[in-house]
Design a protein around this motif. Structure first.
Motif, PDB file in Angstrom:
ATOM      1  N   GLY A  56      33.780  26.834   5.677  1.00 43.02           N
ATOM      2  CA  GLY A  56      33.752  28.068   6.469  1.00 43.02           C
ATOM      3  C   GLY A  56      34.180  27.732   7.880  1.00 43.02           C
ATOM      4  O   GLY A  56      35.220  28.157   8.367  1.00 43.02           O
ATOM      5  N   GLU A  57      33.341  26.918   8.544  1.00 43.69           N
ATOM      6  CA  GLU A  57      33.722  26.417   9.860  1.00 43.69           C
ATOM      7  C   GLU A  57      33.496  24.911   9.870  1.00 43.69           C
ATOM      8  O   GLU A  57      32.504  24.421   9.319  1.00 43.69           O
ATOM      9  N   GLY A  58      34.400  24.196  10.499  1.00 40.36           N
ATOM     10  CA  GLY A  58      34.237  22.752  10.651  1.00 40.36           C
ATOM     11  C   GLY A  58      33.770  22.453  12.064  1.00 40.36           C
ATOM     12  O   GLY A  58      34.353  22.945  13.037  1.00 40.36           O
ATOM     13  N   VAL A  59      32.674  21.669  12.152  1.00 39.37           N
ATOM     14  CA  VAL A  59      32.182  21.276  13.480  1.00 39.37           C
ATOM     15  C   VAL A  59      33.239  20.376  14.131  1.00 39.37           C
ATOM     16  O   VAL A  59      33.671  19.389  13.527  1.00 39.37           O
ATOM     17  N   THR A  60      33.653  20.750  15.324  1.00 36.55           N
ATOM     18  CA  THR A  60      34.738  20.023  15.990  1.00 36.55           C
ATOM     19  C   THR A  60      34.315  19.696  17.421  1.00 36.55           C
ATOM     20  O   THR A  60      33.819  20.574  18.135  1.00 36.55           O
TER      21      THR A  60
ATOM     22  N   VAL B  94      31.547  21.544  21.786  1.00 33.61           N
ATOM     23  CA  VAL B  94      31.573  21.565  20.322  1.00 33.61           C
ATOM     24  C   VAL B  94      31.855  22.992  19.864  1.00 33.61           C
ATOM     25  O   VAL B  94      31.222  23.945  20.339  1.00 33.61           O
ATOM     26  N   ILE B  95      32.831  23.115  18.993  1.00 36.27           N
ATOM     27  CA  ILE B  95      33.241  24.443  18.514  1.00 36.27           C
ATOM     28  C   ILE B  95      33.355  24.430  16.987  1.00 36.27           C
ATOM     29  O   ILE B  95      33.421  23.370  16.379  1.00 36.27           O
ATOM     30  N   GLY B  96      33.367  25.625  16.407  1.00 39.61           N
ATOM     31  CA  GLY B  96      33.604  25.746  14.970  1.00 39.61           C
ATOM     32  C   GLY B  96      35.028  26.238  14.749  1.00 39.61           C
ATOM     33  O   GLY B  96      35.471  27.175  15.410  1.00 39.61           O
ATOM     34  N   LEU B  97      35.742  25.575  13.832  1.00 40.30           N
ATOM     35  CA  LEU B  97      37.120  25.998  13.527  1.00 40.30           C
ATOM     36  C   LEU B  97      37.216  26.332  12.045  1.00 40.30           C
ATOM     37  O   LEU B  97      36.522  25.708  11.219  1.00 40.30           O
ATOM     38  N   PRO B  98      38.061  27.308  11.709  1.00 41.06           N
ATOM     39  CA  PRO B  98      38.185  27.716  10.307  1.00 41.06           C
ATOM     40  C   PRO B  98      38.434  26.521   9.384  1.00 41.06           C
ATOM     41  O   PRO B  98      39.300  25.686   9.670  1.00 41.06           O
TER      42      PRO B  98
ATOM     43  N   ALA C 141       6.973  24.225  24.736  1.00 41.08           N
ATOM     44  CA  ALA C 141       5.514  24.282  24.761  1.00 41.08           C
ATOM     45  C   ALA C 141       4.975  24.501  26.181  1.00 41.08           C
ATOM     46  O   ALA C 141       3.895  25.062  26.374  1.00 41.08           O
ATOM     47  N   GLN C 142       5.730  24.082  27.182  1.00 41.30           N
ATOM     48  CA  GLN C 142       5.289  24.270  28.571  1.00 41.30           C
ATOM     49  C   GLN C 142       5.717  25.628  29.137  1.00 41.30           C
ATOM     50  O   GLN C 142       5.413  25.953  30.279  1.00 41.30           O
ATOM     51  N   GLY C 143       6.454  26.394  28.342  1.00 41.57           N
ATOM     52  CA  GLY C 143       6.857  27.724  28.800  1.00 41.57           C
ATOM     53  C   GLY C 143       8.231  27.758  29.450  1.00 41.57           C
ATOM     54  O   GLY C 143       8.682  28.814  29.898  1.00 41.57           O
ATOM     55  N   TYR C 144       8.916  26.625  29.511  1.00 38.94           N
ATOM     56  CA  TYR C 144      10.268  26.606  30.073  1.00 38.94           C
ATOM     57  C   TYR C 144      11.253  27.173  29.049  1.00 38.94           C
ATOM     58  O   TYR C 144      11.182  26.839  27.866  1.00 38.94           O
ATOM     59  N   THR C 145      12.188  27.987  29.525  1.00 40.49           N
ATOM     60  CA  THR C 145      13.234  28.504  28.656  1.00 40.49           C
ATOM     61  C   THR C 145      14.394  27.505  28.614  1.00 40.49           C
ATOM     62  O   THR C 145      14.723  26.890  29.635  1.00 40.49           O
ATOM     63  N   HIS C 146      14.979  27.357  27.430  1.00 39.39           N
ATOM     64  CA  HIS C 146      16.166  26.500  27.270  1.00 39.39           C
ATOM     65  C   HIS C 146      17.245  27.344  26.611  1.00 39.39           C
ATOM     66  O   HIS C 146      16.950  28.107  25.696  1.00 39.39           O
ATOM     67  N   ILE C 147      18.496  27.153  27.038  1.00 44.14           N
ATOM     68  CA  ILE C 147      19.603  27.882  26.413  1.00 44.14           C
ATOM     69  C   ILE C 147      20.398  26.892  25.574  1.00 44.14           C
ATOM     70  O   ILE C 147      20.733  25.808  26.066  1.00 44.14           O
ATOM     71  N   VAL C 148      20.675  27.257  24.335  1.00 41.82           N
ATOM     72  CA  VAL C 148      21.476  26.336  23.512  1.00 41.82           C
ATOM     73  C   VAL C 148      22.909  26.835  23.327  1.00 41.82           C
ATOM     74  O   VAL C 148      23.718  26.153  22.723  1.00 41.82           O
ATOM     75  N   GLY C 149      23.211  27.993  23.850  1.00 44.53           N
ATOM     76  CA  GLY C 149      24.600  28.462  23.784  1.00 44.53           C
ATOM     77  C   GLY C 149      24.666  29.948  23.506  1.00 44.53           C
ATOM     78  O   GLY C 149      23.652  30.589  23.220  1.00 44.53           O
ATOM     79  N   ARG C 150      25.862  30.495  23.623  1.00 48.32           N
ATOM     80  CA  ARG C 150      26.060  31.898  23.280  1.00 48.32           C
ATOM     81  C   ARG C 150      25.982  32.048  21.767  1.00 48.32           C
ATOM     82  O   ARG C 150      26.442  31.168  21.028  1.00 48.32           O
ATOM     83  N   GLY C 151      25.440  33.164  21.292  1.00 48.91           N
ATOM     84  CA  GLY C 151      25.350  33.403  19.859  1.00 48.91           C
ATOM     85  C   GLY C 151      26.697  33.283  19.186  1.00 48.91           C
ATOM     86  O   GLY C 151      26.829  32.718  18.103  1.00 48.91           O
ATOM     87  N   LYS C 152      27.731  33.767  19.879  1.00 45.61           N
ATOM     88  CA  LYS C 152      29.062  33.756  19.250  1.00 45.61           C
ATOM     89  C   LYS C 152      29.640  32.341  19.172  1.00 45.61           C
ATOM     90  O   LYS C 152      30.616  32.113  18.477  1.00 45.61           O
ATOM     91  N   ASP C 153      29.037  31.390  19.890  1.00 41.97           N
ATOM     92  CA  ASP C 153      29.497  30.002  19.834  1.00 41.97           C
ATOM     93  C   ASP C 153      28.783  29.190  18.756  1.00 41.97           C
ATOM     94  O   ASP C 153      29.108  28.024  18.523  1.00 41.97           O
TER      95      ASP C 153
ATOM     96  N   VAL D  16      24.682  25.259  13.175  1.00 46.38           N
ATOM     97  CA  VAL D  16      24.795  24.094  14.061  1.00 46.38           C
ATOM     98  C   VAL D  16      24.841  24.619  15.495  1.00 46.38           C
ATOM     99  O   VAL D  16      25.737  25.403  15.842  1.00 46.38           O
ATOM    100  N   TYR D  17      23.864  24.223  16.314  1.00 48.49           N
ATOM    101  CA  TYR D  17      23.835  24.659  17.706  1.00 48.49           C
ATOM    102  C   TYR D  17      24.662  23.689  18.534  1.00 48.49           C
ATOM    103  O   TYR D  17      24.319  22.506  18.643  1.00 48.49           O
ATOM    104  N   PRO D  18      25.766  24.153  19.106  1.00 48.59           N
ATOM    105  CA  PRO D  18      26.686  23.247  19.798  1.00 48.59           C
ATOM    106  C   PRO D  18      25.985  22.337  20.816  1.00 48.59           C
ATOM    107  O   PRO D  18      26.280  21.161  20.893  1.00 48.59           O
TER     108      PRO D  18
END
Ligand code: AMP
Length: 508
Positions: free
Chosen positions: A442-446, A433-437, A392-404, A413-415
């Protein structure tokens, strides 16, 4: 009659050099290089490159240790109108074979220890080879020393290429990002102003110079400001703390800040002479940011950029530097967050794909027009591949690479969200935090967790601490403990390595 100004980055840097006696570079072993020296050395080296057959537009590849000569090679290449192609010193011959074959440089410069192997690769495309070592010694410097310092900087247009930097390519083939003279000049000039660089500044330069951070952000910003840099071969926390007594700025990746915090010599007193600490290339943990402020009284200024775009956003110089946020778009840069599928712009606080547009954004991937086309929107925005939001204040936040991004049972789930909760558990140093087969989901949050030295957390303790803090679908299915997270030289956690290591965890 006044000729058109030359858009060559070198001309923009040095055509109006007034105070040539000013120190540009000081090395760890005490060598001093003034601005006039630097321009003269670049002149000699540019003449040498021409004598080796390098023509405007040719690529000059360099896999060299950090040295003054290696930086001069960059400046001379640009001055000669050629295209600088730095290569990570960690690349093996097998990897270099791809880069050299793809970029077809007319000259390859390497460390003397790698000459034999590289010469065999260069031979295949008819490229010449020169050498230079960490002390600036080798056939490159020997050849340049015999040349005249006078060199008429080759005329270039804004849009002509100055450099190609290969992206780290953690998925698929590494791509050559084509950067123009104006991409580099405009971004550095913008940063000089935004970060208030002046000729009084002394930068501690401990980053590698084969990457956008150390090569362009650190070096170009210093040189445009007529500031000085202390060139260190690598991160040496105690030496850096000592140098802070006469330096003013440090640029680092997050690892710099955690390593410096580990020293009891990092105090308010030892950082008193410094005016600015900048972090980027990987996320700085909010906790590191807070610890740094508490210990030194300085709020680290975090910024966000990438090889393809140079720098996009920065926390403000004045105003709040928010832990975990990467700040506002730099002047002239537009940042928006879109729905990854439809490309529709999202409202503030909504998480989506970060897209950027501006004079900082590269021209495309070398010899990959189709790939380039898919990474740009029709209105010219570049799709960064980073997921994030604008608050809301205009600051950018990164939650991770799309491929992650982890997709578990059809839910996103955003790591970063899970990592932040885990990192907040007393005794946890950091986590990934990663996704594994996984057959059902599909993917298990690990979660891969690093305990602090004293902590004896186990899987059950982590799960218990998270219970009720995260929606069920975001909860890790398993928690793995490791001593350290795998990181590349820029401090980025290599999630691809973790995914590969643990791919069989759920038996798929
Ligand atoms: P590179 O091209 O090697 O510079 O890597 C660029 C990527 O690093 C970006 O796309 C981001 O994913 C990441 N990155 C750079 N700066 C930051 C930052 N301050 N916080 C989080 N991620 C960052």
């Amino acid at each position: 009659m006044n000729a058109q100004p030359n858009a060559n980055l070198f001309s923009r840097l040095f055509d109006r050099l007034k105070d040539g006696a000013k120190i540009a570079i000081e090395t760890a072993d005490g060598a001093i290089i003034s601005y006039s020296d630097l321009v003269a050395q670049a002149g000699r080296m540019a003449n040498y490159l021409v004598s080796r057959g390098v023509k405007p537009g040719d690529r000059v590849a360099a896999q060299t240790e950090k040295s003054v000569a290696a930086l001069v090679l960059y400046l001379a290449t640009v001055r000669a109108g050629a295209v600088f192609l730095p290569l990570n010193t960690a690349y093996t011959l097998n990897e270099l074979d791809y880069f050299i074959g793809d970029a077809e440089p007319s000259l390859v410069v390497c460390d003397p220890s790698k000459q034999a192997g590289i010469a065999a690769l260069a031979d295949k495309i008819g490229a010449k080879v020169d050498t230079v070592d960490s002390n600036s010694k080798g056939s490159l410097s020997d050849g340049a020393a015999k040349q005249s310092a006078d060199f008429a900087t080759v005329k270039r247009a804004n849009d002509d290429l100055a450099a190609i930097l290969y992206t780290s390519g953690t998925t698929g083939r590494s791509k050559g990002a084509m950067l123009t003279h104006d991409n580099l000049a405009s971004n550095s000039l913008s940063l000089v102003e935004y970060w208030r660089f002046t000729n009084k500044d002394v930068l501690i330069h401990a980053l590698p110079i084969y990457h956008t951070h150390g090569l362009f952000v650190a070096s170009n910003v210093t040189l445009f400001a007529r500031a000085s840099m202390i060139f260190l071969p690598k991160l040496d926390p105690e030496l850096i703390i000592k140098l802070m007594a006469r330096a003013t700025v440090l640029m680092g990746v997050p690892t710099f800040y955690t390593r410096l915090l580990a020293s009891p010599n990092l105090t308010k007193e030892s950082t008193r002479h410094m005016r600015l600490f900048i972090s980027g290339s990987a996320p700085l943990l909010a906790e590191t940011h807070r610890e740094w402020s508490a210990r030194t009284g300085h709020a680290v200024l975090e910024r966000y950029g990438m090889t393809e775009t140079n720098m996009n956003t920065s926390n403000p110089y004045d105003g709040e530097r928010v832990p975990g946020a990467v700040g506002f778009p730099l002047p002239g840069v537009s940042v928006r967050v879109t729905d990854p599928e439809s490309g529709k712009e999202l409202a503030r606080e909504e998480i989506g794909m970060i897209e950027v547009k501006g004079p900082n954004v590269f021209k495309g991937y070398w010899r990959m027009p189709e790939k380039t086309a898919t990474e740009f929107r029709p209105d010219g925005f570049f799709i960064t591949g980073d997921l994030g939001k604008i608050d809301a204040q205009g600051y950018t936040h990164i939650v991770g690479r799309g491929k992650d991004l982890v997709i578990s049972g059809g839910f996103n789930v955003y790591p970063k969200e899970v990592e932040s909760e885990i990192d907040a558990i007393p005794g946890v140093t950091e986590s990934a935090v990663i996704g594994l087969p996984h057959a059902d989901f599909g993917e298990g949050v690990t979660a891969v967790v690093v305990n602090s030295k004293e902590a004896k957390l186990d899987e059950a303790a982590v799960m218990k601490a998270l219970d009720g803090r995260l929606a069920k679908f975001k909860m890790p299915k398993r928690v793995i403990f490791v001593d350290d997270l795998p990181r590349n030289t820029m401090g980025k956690v290599q999630k691809n390595v973790l995914r590969e290591t643990y791919k069989g965890l759920y038996g798929k």
